[in-house]
Design a protein around this motif. Structure first.
Motif, PDB file in Angstrom:
ATOM      1  N   UNK A 172       0.898  -1.294  -0.035  1.00 25.91           N
ATOM      2  CA  UNK A 172      -0.024   0.144   0.005  1.00 25.91           C
ATOM      3  C   UNK A 172       0.817   1.101   0.070  1.00 25.91           C
ATOM      4  N   UNK A 173       1.865   1.203  -0.786  1.00 28.67           N
ATOM      5  CA  UNK A 173       2.750   2.351  -1.000  1.00 28.67           C
ATOM      6  C   UNK A 173       3.025   2.675  -2.605  1.00 28.67           C
ATOM      7  N   UNK A 174       3.273   3.792  -2.715  1.00 27.69           N
ATOM      8  CA  UNK A 174       3.331   4.441  -4.199  1.00 27.69           C
ATOM      9  C   UNK A 174       4.619   5.368  -4.178  1.00 27.69           C
ATOM     10  N   UNK A 205      -3.986   8.504  -5.919  1.00 34.54           N
ATOM     11  CA  UNK A 205      -3.770   7.491  -4.913  1.00 34.54           C
ATOM     12  C   UNK A 205      -5.108   7.002  -4.155  1.00 34.54           C
ATOM     13  N   UNK A 206      -5.347   5.853  -3.747  1.00 30.47           N
ATOM     14  CA  UNK A 206      -6.397   5.573  -3.044  1.00 30.47           C
ATOM     15  C   UNK A 206      -6.425   5.951  -1.642  1.00 30.47           C
ATOM     16  N   UNK A 207      -7.325   5.755  -0.733  1.00 32.85           N
ATOM     17  CA  UNK A 207      -7.234   6.418   0.597  1.00 32.85           C
ATOM     18  C   UNK A 207      -6.386   5.112   1.257  1.00 32.85           C
TER      19      UNK A 207
END
Length: 262
Positions: free
Chosen positions: A115-117, A237-239
Motif C-alpha cells: 500500500x505504497x506508491x 492514490x487511493x485512501x
C-alpha cells in the motif's frame, strides 16, 4: 518473497535484466541468418507502426536454490501502450503485485501489497523514460524491448548470432521460431506466422548463471487498436496508501514506536 517488480526480483535472485535484452555487454556485429533477420524485422516493424496496443503475459521464472533445485514462480501481466508517451502495466503473481503508470511526465509505481506508491519525474517519450529508469535506478519496465520505438535495434544491439529454427506452435498458433545468442544469455522468440507478425512467446536462458535458469513469457490477447483514455495512464492514490522514495519503494515499512520507547 516480497511483492516486487520483476527486474528487481531477478536482481535479488542473481540475474537482472531478464525483461530486456539490450543492456548486456557490448558485442561485435551480429551474424544473423537472413530468414531469422527477416522475421525479426517484420515483427519489430509491425510493433513500431502501432499507435496503441495492449497485450497480456503469463510468465514463468526459475529460482535456483542453494542445493541446485529449481523452483518455478509465475506472474500475470497486462500492458497498455499509447505511443509516443504513455504506458500502463498491471502485475500480479508470485513476485509481483503492482501497477505502473507513465503519462509522459512522471512514472508512478503502486505496490498494492505494501500500500505504497513512488513517483518520479521522467522524460517525455517512452524510449527516454525506459533509458532513464535504467540509468538512474538500474531498473526497467517488464518486457521493455517490445515498447521501444525501434524494437529491432534494441533486440539486436547485443546479439552475436541468430538462426531460424522453423515453424513451430505456441498453443494453436503457428509461429516462426527464432533463436539468438548473446555473451551472457541465449534467447528464443516465437513470432506469429499469420497476417499480424506479433510475438507469442519469449524464452531467455541465463547460461552464465549456475544451473542456467530460464525465464519464459507467453504473450497473448493482443489488441492492436485499443481505445485507451488518458485517465488509464494517470495515477490517483487511493485512501490509506503512503508515498515513498522511488529508490526505496520495495523496503519493508518500519514498525511504529510504542509510547514510552526512546
Amino acid at each position: 518473497m516480497s511483492k516486487e517488480n520483476l527486474c528487481d526480483s531477478f536482481q535479488r535472485i542473481g540475474y537482472a535484466n531478464v525483461t530486456t535484452l539490450s543492456w548486456a555487454a557490448q558485442q561485435e556485429a551480429p551474424k544473423i541468418e537472413p530468414k531469422a533477420d527477416q522475421y525479426l524485422k517484420a515483427m519489430s516493424g509491425y510493433l513500431a507502426d502501432l499507435k496503441t496496443y495492449s497485450f497480456q503475459v503469463e510468465e514463468f521464472i526459475d529460482e535456483v536454490q542453494d542445493d541446485g533445485q529449481k523452483l518455478q514462480l509465475s506472474n500475470q501481466r497486462h500492458m497498455s501502450v499509447s505511443r509516443p508517451d504513455k504506458v500502463f502495466g498491471e502485475d500480479e503473481g508470485d513476485t509481483a503485485n503492482s501497477l505502473f503508470y507513465y503519462d509522459g511526465k512522471t512514472v508512478t509505481v503502486f505496490d498494492r501489497a505494501q500500500k505504497t506508491y513512488a513517483t518520479e519525474k521522467m522524460p517525455g517519450t517512452i524510449d527516454a523514460m525506459l533509458d532513464d529508469l535504467h540509468d538512474r535506478f538500474d531498473t526497467h519496465q517488464t518486457l521493455a524491448d517490445f515498447l521501444f520505438a525501434d524494437p529491432y535495434k534494441v533486440f539486436t544491439e547485443r546479439v552475436q548470432s541468430g538462426t531460424y529454427v522453423g515453424l513451430h506452435h505456441v498453443g494453436k498458433v503457428k509461429c516462426h521460431h527464432l533463436a539468438f545468442r548473446q555473451k551472457l544469455l541465449d534467447w528464443q522468440i516465437w513470432i506469429d506466422a499469420g497476417e499480424q507478425p506479433l510475438p507469442r512467446k519469449l524464452l531467455i536462458t541465463f547460461k552464465r548463471q549456475a544451473d542456467q535458469p530460464q525465464y519464459t513469457a507467453l504473450i497473448h490477447r493482443w489488441d492492436v487498436n485499443p481505445k485507451l483514455t488518458d485517465e488509464l495512464f494517470q495515477f490517483q492514490p487511493p485512501e490509506g496508501v503512503r508515498k515513498v522514495d522511488f529508490l526505496n519503494r520495495h523496503a519493508e515499512p518500519k514498525p511504529l514506536k510504542k509510547a514510552g520507547d526512546k
